[in-house]
Motif scaffolding. Structure first.
Motif, short mmCIF file in Angstrom:
data_model
loop_
_atom_site.label_atom_id
_atom_site.label_comp_id
_atom_site.label_asym_id
_atom_site.label_seq_id
_atom_site.Cartn_x
_atom_site.Cartn_y
_atom_site.Cartn_z
N ASP A 33 0.83 -1.20 0.00
CA ASP A 33 0.00 0.00 0.00
C ASP A 33 0.87 1.25 0.00
O ASP A 33 0.39 2.36 0.23
CB ASP A 33 -0.96 0.01 1.19
N PHE A 34 2.20 1.05 -0.22
CA PHE A 34 3.18 2.13 -0.31
C PHE A 34 3.40 2.85 1.02
O PHE A 34 3.99 3.94 1.05
CB PHE A 34 2.80 3.15 -1.39
N SER A 53 -3.92 -2.84 -5.00
CA SER A 53 -5.33 -2.79 -5.38
C SER A 53 -5.91 -1.48 -4.87
O SER A 53 -5.67 -1.09 -3.72
CB SER A 53 -6.09 -3.98 -4.77
N TYR A 54 -6.66 -0.81 -5.73
CA TYR A 54 -7.21 0.49 -5.33
C TYR A 54 -8.66 0.59 -5.77
O TYR A 54 -9.12 -0.12 -6.67
CB TYR A 54 -6.41 1.62 -5.97
N ARG A 87 -8.06 -2.73 -9.85
CA ARG A 87 -9.06 -1.74 -9.47
C ARG A 87 -10.26 -2.45 -8.85
O ARG A 87 -10.80 -3.39 -9.44
CB ARG A 87 -9.49 -0.95 -10.70
N GLY A 88 -10.64 -2.03 -7.67
CA GLY A 88 -11.79 -2.63 -7.00
C GLY A 88 -11.46 -2.97 -5.56
O GLY A 88 -10.37 -2.68 -5.06
N PRO A 89 -12.39 -3.61 -4.85
CA PRO A 89 -12.17 -3.99 -3.45
C PRO A 89 -10.94 -4.88 -3.31
O PRO A 89 -10.69 -5.77 -4.12
CB PRO A 89 -13.45 -4.74 -3.07
N ARG A 133 -7.80 -12.41 -2.81
CA ARG A 133 -8.24 -13.79 -2.62
C ARG A 133 -8.19 -14.55 -3.94
O ARG A 133 -7.77 -15.71 -3.99
CB ARG A 133 -9.65 -13.84 -2.04
N GLU A 134 -8.60 -13.90 -5.03
CA GLU A 134 -8.55 -14.56 -6.34
C GLU A 134 -7.11 -14.88 -6.72
O GLU A 134 -6.81 -15.97 -7.22
CB GLU A 134 -9.19 -13.66 -7.39
N LEU A 135 -6.19 -13.96 -6.45
CA LEU A 135 -4.79 -14.21 -6.77
C LEU A 135 -4.21 -15.33 -5.92
O LEU A 135 -3.32 -16.07 -6.36
CB LEU A 135 -3.96 -12.94 -6.55
N SER A 136 -4.71 -15.48 -4.69
CA SER A 136 -4.16 -16.49 -3.79
C SER A 136 -4.36 -17.90 -4.33
O SER A 136 -3.61 -18.81 -3.97
CB SER A 136 -4.78 -16.36 -2.40
N SER A 137 -5.35 -18.09 -5.18
CA SER A 137 -5.59 -19.45 -5.71
C SER A 137 -4.48 -19.88 -6.66
O SER A 137 -4.32 -21.07 -6.94
CB SER A 137 -6.95 -19.50 -6.44
#
Length: 290
Positions: free
Chosen positions: A12-13, A40-41, A92-94, A100-104
Motif C-alpha cells: 500500500d506504499f 489494489s485500489y 481496481r476494485g475492493p 483472494r482470487e490471486l491467492s488461488s
C-alpha cells in the motif's frame, strides 16, 4: 498447496510496507519463486462519493501515479535481487476479493499486519485474507530476528497443525534455522489457586501419550529434513499465550488455520485468530488443503 506459483506481495506504499516487501522478496528468493507485486485500489470517485471533497482526482492520472509507484518498487527489488523475477499488477476494485482470487494461483501471499494507519493489532484487510485466502498467508510486523532465532510451529494433533508443521520444517530448511515444535496444554482451573510450574514447562514422561505424539511429529520432521535441528517444547500453558510468547524470539511463527477445537467448516480457529492478532514478528498461517 501450490509450489509452482508466485509469491504475491501486497503493498500500500506505506512505510511499514517497505519491510513487508523486503520480507516477501527474501521468501521468494529462498523458494526460487517469482514475485508478483500487487496494489489494489478503489476508484477515487467511489472512495470520495460521500466524503467532504466535491472534487476527485482524474482516474487515469490516479492510476498512472499508482503504476509509477509500483514500477519504482519493482526497480528497487530488481536492483537488490537481480535473480528474482518481478512483475507488477495494479487492480481496481475492493482489495480482499482481488487478493483472494490471486491467492488461488500463488504459493504464498505476503501482507503487512496493519495498513497505512500503522495501528497495533491486525488490520481489517489482513484479518479477512488470513481467513479467506486459499494459500498460506504471511503477516509481517517486524522482520528482524537474531541469527540463531528458530522457526516455531504450534501443534495440537489436528490435521491443520500437522500440515503447518511440515511447511514449517521446509521453511526452517530454506532459512538455515532450527525448528522448535511447540505443544501447549491448557492448564485446568485449580480450586486451590496453584498454577503450573514457574517456567510453564510440562514435565511429562516419555511414555505419556501427549509426549509420544509430539515426539513422533518432531521425529517425522527431522527425518524429512535431516539438516534441520528439531527441538520439542511441551508446555502447561494457554496455547495462545505460549505461541505469542514464543513469537518474541522466533524468526517465523507458523500456525495452522484450524485446531482441534474448531468446528467443522470453520475457516479460522479461535487460537489461530488470537495468535495472529497478538503475535510479534512474522506469522505464517497455513490452511489445510481440504
Amino acid at each position: 498447496m501450490r509450489t509452482d506459483g508466485p509469491v504475491v506481495i501486497a503493498t500500500d506504499f506505506s512505510q511499514h510496507s517497505e519491510q513487508t516487501v523486503r520480507w516477501g522478496v527474501d521468501a521468494a528468493r529462498t523458494r526460487h519463486a517469482a514475485v508478483l507485486l500487487v496494489h489494489s485500489y478503489r476508484d477515487p470517485s467511489e472512495a470520495a462519493a460521500w466524503g467532504w471533497y466535491p472534487m476527485v482526482p482524474d482516474t487515469q492520472e490516479y492510476e498512472q501515479e499508482m503504476l509509477t509507484q509500483l514500477h519504482a518498487v519493482r526497480d528497487e527489488i530488481r536492483a537488490r535481487e537481480p535473480g528474482v523475477p518481478v512483475e507488477v499488477r495494479l487492480m481496481r476494485g475492493p482489495v480482499v476479493p482481488a487478493l483472494r482470487e490471486l491467492s488461488s494461483q500463488a504459493q504464498l501471499l505476503v501482507l503487512g499486519a496493519h495498513g497505512q494507519g500503522r495501528r497495533p493489532g491486525l488490520g481489517s484487510i489482513s484479518g479477512q485474507l488470513v481467513t479467506y485466502a486459499t494459500c498460506p498467508v504471511a503477516l509481517v510486523r517486524t522482520a528482524h530476528a537474531a541469527a540463531d532465532a528458530p522457526v516455531v510451529v504450534g501443534v495440537d494433533g489436528s490435521r491443520s497443525s500437522l500440515v503447518a508443521a511440515r511447511l514449517a520444517a521446509q521453511e526452517a530448511a530454506r532459512r538455515g534455522r532450527p525448528l522448535r515444535v511447540l505443544h501447549a496444554r491448557p492448564v485446568p482451573a485449580d480450586p486451590h489457586g496453584r498454577g503450573p510450574a514457574v517456567d510453564g514447562t510440562a514435565h511429562l514422561s516419555p511414555d505419556d501419550p501427549t509426549h509420544a505424539a509430539a515426539r513422533a511429529v518432531a521425529d517425522e520432521l527431522h527425518s524429512a529434513h535431516p539438516s534441520v535441528t528439531v527441538s520439542l517444547d511441551l508446555r502447561d500453558d494457554d496455547p495462545v499465550h505460549a505461541l505469542v510468547e514464543a513469537s518474541r524470539e522466533a524468526d517465523l511463527l507458523v500456525v495452522g488455520s484450524r485446531g482441534l477445537g474448531a468446528f467443522r467448516g470453520l475457516l479460522l480457529g479461535a487460537v489461530s485468530r488470537d495468535v495472529v492478532r497478538a503475535a510479534h514478528g512474522v506469522v505464517l498461517v497455513v490452511r489445510d488443503p481440504d
